[in-house]
Structure formats: structure tokens, C-alpha cells
Design a protein around this motif. Structure first.
Motif, mmCIF file in Angstrom:
data_model
loop_
_atom_site.group_PDB
_atom_site.id
_atom_site.type_symbol
_atom_site.label_atom_id
_atom_site.label_comp_id
_atom_site.label_asym_id
_atom_site.label_seq_id
_atom_site.Cartn_x
_atom_site.Cartn_y
_atom_site.Cartn_z
ATOM 1 N N ALA A 55 0.829 -1.218 0.000
ATOM 2 C CA ALA A 55 0.000 0.000 0.000
ATOM 3 C C ALA A 55 0.859 1.262 0.000
ATOM 4 O O ALA A 55 0.524 2.255 -0.643
ATOM 5 N N GLU A 56 1.982 1.234 0.701
ATOM 6 C CA GLU A 56 2.885 2.394 0.727
ATOM 7 C C GLU A 56 3.473 2.644 -0.656
ATOM 8 O O GLU A 56 3.537 3.789 -1.121
ATOM 9 N N GLN A 58 2.196 1.757 -3.553
ATOM 10 C CA GLN A 58 1.128 2.224 -4.429
ATOM 11 C C GLN A 58 0.824 3.703 -4.192
ATOM 12 O O GLN A 58 0.681 4.472 -5.145
ATOM 13 N N ARG A 59 0.713 4.092 -2.942
ATOM 14 C CA ARG A 59 0.433 5.504 -2.617
ATOM 15 C C ARG A 59 1.555 6.410 -3.104
ATOM 16 O O ARG A 59 1.313 7.468 -3.681
ATOM 17 N N ARG A 63 0.872 9.314 -5.877
ATOM 18 C CA ARG A 63 0.853 10.717 -5.427
ATOM 19 C C ARG A 63 1.872 11.570 -6.165
ATOM 20 O O ARG A 63 1.578 12.681 -6.589
#
Length: 77
Positions: A55-56, A58-59, A63
Motif C-alpha cells: 500500500a505504501e 502504491q500511494r 501521489r
């Protein structure tokens, strides 16, 4: 080229229009698709090795992939 905001290598959707965007091969400062491809490969490796949570990764790339490149490429051995 048509590129994926969140790369397929780390779980991005292959055909969701929200995950597709045009990206030049060469952009100002050298921040084009070829450099982003390097980041995508690096993030896949870091996720698979358990060094970065999925998840990190992907974010971070969704961003601001240039900031993610500066962070993860600088930290990678």
C-alpha cells in the motif's frame, strides 16, 4: 506512451481509465517514462522482498512518482 498511474507490477489496474495516463518518454529534467519504468521495477522488488509495504508503494507512486523515485532509488542498495 500510455502509462499506468499505479503500475501493474504492484497491483495497478490494467484497464481502469483512472489508472491510465499519457506520459512522454523524455520530459524536462529527464523525468520521463523510462525513469518511471526503473522506479516501477524497483518498487516491485522492494515490495516482494518485504522492505516496503504494498500500500505504501502504491500511494507513493500514485501521489508523486518523482518524489518516490528520489526516496526509494536513493535508499535502494
Amino acid at each position: 506512451e500510455e502509462d499506468h498511474l499505479v503500475p501493474l507490477e504492484i497491483g495497478g489496474s490494467p484497464d481502469d481509465p483512472r489508472n491510465l495516463w499519457p506520459e512522454p518518454h523524455v520530459a524536462p529534467g529527464g523525468w520521463g517514462s523510462r525513469r518511471k519504468d526503473h522506479l516501477e521495477d524497483l518498487l516491485r522488488r522492494l515490495v516482494c522482498e518485504g522492505r516496503v509495504p504494498l500500500a505504501e508503494a502504491q500511494r507513493a507512486i500514485a501521489r508523486n512518482w518523482i518524489a518516490a523515485y528520489r526516496k526509494y532509488a536513493a535508499e535502494a542498495p
